[in-house]
Scaffold this motif. Structure first.
Motif, mmCIF file in Angstrom:
data_model
loop_
_atom_site.group_PDB
_atom_site.id
_atom_site.type_symbol
_atom_site.label_atom_id
_atom_site.label_comp_id
_atom_site.label_asym_id
_atom_site.label_seq_id
_atom_site.Cartn_x
_atom_site.Cartn_y
_atom_site.Cartn_z
ATOM 1 N N ASN A 73 0.928 -1.257 -0.108
ATOM 2 C CA ASN A 73 -0.230 0.055 0.109
ATOM 3 C C ASN A 73 0.333 1.273 -0.093
ATOM 4 O OD1 ASN A 73 -1.168 2.218 1.275
ATOM 5 N ND2 ASN A 73 -2.972 1.190 0.831
ATOM 6 N N SER A 74 0.162 1.972 -0.618
ATOM 7 C CA SER A 74 1.013 3.661 -0.672
ATOM 8 C C SER A 74 -0.455 4.784 -1.012
ATOM 9 C CB SER A 74 1.572 3.911 -1.878
ATOM 10 O OG SER A 74 2.937 3.043 -1.114
ATOM 11 N N SER B 93 2.396 8.698 -1.096
ATOM 12 C CA SER B 93 3.480 8.023 0.742
ATOM 13 C C SER B 93 4.793 7.187 -0.153
ATOM 14 C CB SER B 93 2.419 8.166 1.032
ATOM 15 O OG SER B 93 1.730 6.313 0.961
ATOM 16 N N MET C 70 3.788 1.759 2.012
ATOM 17 C CA MET C 70 3.115 1.398 4.021
ATOM 18 C C MET C 70 2.730 -0.122 4.304
ATOM 19 S SD MET C 70 1.483 4.030 5.099
ATOM 20 C CE MET C 70 2.722 5.079 4.486
ATOM 21 N N ILE D 33 -1.912 -3.565 4.692
ATOM 22 C CA ILE D 33 -2.510 -3.126 5.521
ATOM 23 C C ILE D 33 -3.416 -4.087 6.371
ATOM 24 C CG2 ILE D 33 -4.210 -1.172 5.696
ATOM 25 C CD1 ILE D 33 -1.969 -0.051 4.893
ATOM 26 N N TYR E 147 -1.224 3.818 8.898
ATOM 27 C CA TYR E 147 -1.844 4.478 8.174
ATOM 28 C C TYR E 147 -2.592 5.795 8.815
ATOM 29 C CZ TYR E 147 -4.471 4.594 3.881
ATOM 30 O OH TYR E 147 -5.356 5.472 2.050
ATOM 31 N N SER F 226 0.098 8.164 8.915
ATOM 32 C CA SER F 226 1.171 8.920 7.777
ATOM 33 C C SER F 226 -0.027 9.643 7.482
ATOM 34 C CB SER F 226 1.268 7.758 6.828
ATOM 35 O OG SER F 226 2.220 7.172 7.755
ATOM 36 N N SER G 59 -7.910 -0.985 3.987
ATOM 37 C CA SER G 59 -7.961 0.868 3.054
ATOM 38 C C SER G 59 -9.152 1.486 2.881
ATOM 39 C CB SER G 59 -6.785 0.195 1.789
ATOM 40 O OG SER G 59 -7.612 -0.036 1.299
#
Length: 782
Positions: free
Chosen positions: A426-427, A440, A443, A446, A455, A458, A483
């Motif tokens: 994840n971003s 970002s 990550m 998640i 998350y 950030s 997410s």
């Protein structure tokens, strides 16, 4: 804005003085821009001032018009090496009659339009000082200057000044303050500036966090040569380190971390060391030595003497060079190569705080190297690969975040948009009203409470840095993704569910500034489909608003659901039974898969249909072929069977097993890999080399891509094609597919600034959400 060239009629003569107001936006703070402006103005004998504000870098400059033109031109052409100017406004200003040029203190205002700088690898000047015994920075692990050092990982707020970083706890000594205040010094206003007298310090502890007296470097070298594992607090978090030459220690690290096969990155003492073990092109050398200092995936030399368990089953190795003074001090004449893998228990975020690292990594590391400079923003190492002369991101994080990516937006309909990202790799991404998108840092997964908290934290920091709040949110339509659940929590926003592969397609479009219909070839492992099945080999046509699914791989039942993802032989079994019938399929499975005790029970589950979700996944097709050929029958990390199979595709033959596009009459087109499995079994019986069979499989997929795109183009008239999805990390597949489509007259667009895996999907989610909001469209169609 009045460009200088447009104001020539206002001049009386070259000696007449004018005043200009200049505003530079982008990465312009914390990169030595103010001293650059100051010294340039002094050189040209101009007067005025420069300051950092929440709008950017502001300059008021006065002097003769010819010198002002030189001043503006040199700002554009010769900015500091770490600066990135996204826009530069030059306007006529009122003459104030300043007698000198000065640097003013930073101001705080309502509007924020500046960027937090990325962290930067240690520069050559600082390296010289670290190893100069006459310099006060000798062997100091936190030596830095305006041209290098921590930025994003230490910043807490704006404007970017020392008081708003984790260095605020370390008052400067007289010598550091003198350098900090001297515009002619390269440490002028370098916010992390420090020395042994006033800065952070390193300690070495045992696994419980108890400090060990003595020289930490001497202890470290001793422990490393003894085969110990050391947790090291770096720039954006902890690494777990050991001697990369010790096969037994590498095995122990894998056992303790629960990471049996996933490749481990290494850090080399210098470029000469890298070249002892890997092939390094000029382009790869520039990446390794660049200011971003990422991990670069390199081809190992044929007779590389390194332990095979650094990257089991692979011919490549992820390598980086020391990017902080602390890292430089980890090497000597005997220690030239260290494992440097992310310091986190499997599935949890990277550790960044001393106490938590001891608690969570104490069962893995025998010792710790820690320091007392806090890490505000945890940031993993970036990972890149050069493929066909093009730099591709596997992971975009340290050194590149938070650089923006420009995407198409309508300036008459500005909005702040969040792309929430996927569930794995994840971003997230925040898009400002001017179309600047800020992906970002990495990550990861998640799927834990700790990851979800990371998350949220950030995202909150990105919102503060950019001084924005999302008005529109795009998220994956999978009902179980955390997410997406986090995205739905955000109040006062318009929310848009985005189909996973549409998000992939839109990400490539946005990154390449495309705003027109395209053909999307999206190949990956898993994405929730509009029909409730698992998609993953998708040929789409559409734009940001909507798409049509023109073709897909035929569905295959995944025996046991998630269990099939972790046991690829189950996918092979399903394909064998599908194409050869239950009796012959079982016989082939017993002959080639070898799991005699489980095959029959798995076949009964398949026959019952219980917990056998349907998937049209390229990732699962690779799994099935990989297991059938005996390459990988148990998955211990995401994509393992496909990665290992992909490294066997060497282009040794131009043969294939036929195209999977067997009929163009049914809509959507259904691609059948039956020809692939029949061909593989024939070649296995003949004892063909595994490299040849892997290449023929890849060639079939490549021809299928080209044939299917050709049919879709004939129906739609579209000639622009975008590639996305994790399968396109496969170098041979991506290059050959792109080349073949180019020969057939298509323009192919790929990712260059973001990963092709789910790490880039956030950009597409944001683009789809924005344009659906803009055009008032909210419904997916098949």
């Amino acid at each position: 804005m009045v460009p200088l060239a447009d104001r020539k009629s206002k001049r009386i003569n070259d000696s007449q003085c004018f005043a200009l107001a200049i505003l530079c936006r982008g990465t312009v703070q914390g990169v030595g821009f103010r001293p650059f402006i100051y010294n340039l103005a002094k050189e040209l004998d101009l007067s005025g001032w420069v300051l950092n504000s929440t709008r950017g870098l502001e300059v008021h400059v006065e002097g003769p018009s010819d010198k002002l033109e030189v001043f503006v031109r040199r700002i554009k052409e010769e900015p500091p090496r770490l600066a990135r100017i996204s826009s530069m406004e030059v306007e006529k200003a009122d003459w104030c009659g300043y007698m000198d040029f000065c640097i003013r203190r930073s101001t705080g205002e309502e509007e924020t339009d500046v960027l937090v700088p990325p962290d930067t690898a240690v520069c050559s000047d600082c390296i010289k000082e670290v190893f100069d015994y006459t310099d006060r920075h000798y062997l100091y692990p936190f030596t830095n200057c305006t041209n290098c050092g921590p930025r994003f990982t230490i910043v807490r707020d704006f404007p970017y000044d020392r008081s708003k970083t984790t260095m605020s706890l370390f008052p400067m000594c007289d010598e550091c303050r003198e350098e900090y205040n001297n515009p002619a010094d390269r440490r002028f206003h370098a916010q992390p500036v420090a020395c042994p007298r006033c800065g952070p310090r390193v300690i070495l502890t045992d696994s419980t966090g108890q400090e060990i007296a003595g020289d930490w470097r001497d202890h470290f070298f001793h422990f490393i040569k003894e085969g110990k594992i050391v947790g090291i607090k770096g720039l954006g978090g902890f690494h777990l380190s050991c001697d990369a030459h010790h096969q037994e220690t590498v095995a122990l690290l894998r056992e303790r971390k629960g990471r049996p096969a996933k490749p481990l990155a290494v850090m080399a003492r210098d470029l000469d060391t890298v070249k002892k073990y890997c092939r390094v092109s000029e382009q790869e050398e520039k990446l390794l030595s660049g200011v971003e200092a990422p991990i670069v995936v390199l081809d190992r030399l044929d007779f590389c003497a390194l332990p095979p368990n650094l990257a089991p089953g692979l011919k490549t190795l992820g390598v980086m060079l020391p990017y902080t003074p602390l890292h430089l001090l980890l090497f000597n004449e005997e220690v030239d190569l260290l494992v440097m893998t992310s310091g986190n228990p499997s599935g949890l975020p990277l550790e960044k705080d001393n106490r938590e690292a001891v608690e969570r990594l104490g069962g893995i590391a025998d010792y710790f190297i820690m320091h007392n400079r806090d890490i505000e923003n945890r940031t993993d190492d970036s990972v890149l690969r050069v493929a066909g002369g093009t730099v591709r991101f596997n992971r975009r994080s340290r050194g590149y975040v938070p650089r923006p990516v420009e995407i198409p937006m309508d300036p008459d309909f500005p909005a702040v948009v969040l792309g929430a990202g996927g569930e794995m790799k994840n971003s997230f991404c925040l898009v400002k009203q001017d179309g600047s998108a800020y992906p970002s840092q990495y990550m990861g997964e998640i799927d834990t409470l700790e990851a979800m908290e990371n998350y949220r934290d950030s995202l909150d920091k990105f919102e503060r840095f950019l001084e924005v709040k999302p008005e529109i949110v795009g998220y994956d339509m999978h009902p179980g993704y955390n997410s997406s659940k986090l995205a739905k929590e955000i109040p006062e926003t318009e929310k848009f569910a985005v189909q996973h592969h549409h998000g992939h397609m839109a990400a490539v479009m946005a990154e390449n500034m495309l705003n027109e219909p395209v053909i999307g070839v999206i190949l990956d492992g898993t994405g929730y489909g509009l029909d409730g099945n698992i998609w993953g080999c998708e040929f789409l046509a559409g734009d940001y608003l909507d798409f049509t699914r023109h073709a897909h791989l035929s569905y295959i039942p995944l025996i046991g659901g998630e269990r099939a993802v972790k046991n690829p032989w189950l996918v092979s079994l399903a394909y064998l039974i599908k194409y050869f019938g239950e009796k012959e399929g079982l016989s082939l499975a017993h002959k080639f898969l070898g799991n005699n005790g489980e095959i029959s029970s798995a076949a009964r589950i398949l026959s019952s249909g219980i917990n056998c979700p349907l998937a049209s996944s390229t990732g699962r097709l690779f799994d099935a072929v990989s297991a059938l050929l005996g390459v990988c029958r148990k998955t211990t990390y995401e994509g393992q069977p496909a990665i290992q199979l992909g490294e066997l595709a060497t282009g040794v033959t131009g043969e294939d097993y036929g195209s999977m596009l067997v009929s163009a009459s049914k809509k959507p087109l259904v691609l059948s890999p039956q020809c692939i499995f029949r061909g593989l079994l024939r070649d296995m019986d003949k004892g063909e080399p595994i490299e040849k069979m892997s290449t023929k499989f890849h060639n079939s997929l490549i021809n299928t891509i080209a044939d299917t795109v050709q049919v879709i183009s004939g129906e739609t008239g579209l000639k622009k094609v975008v590639f996305s999805g994790g399968t396109f990390h496969n170098e041979y597949l991506a290059a050959e597919s792109q080349g073949l489509l180019g020969e057939r007259g298509f323009e192919v667009y790929t990712h260059k600034q973001l990963p092709t895996n789910d790490g880039g999907i956030c950009l597409g989610q944001a683009a789809v959400a924005y344009w659906r909001w803009h055009k008032d469209v909210s419904v997916n169609t098949l």
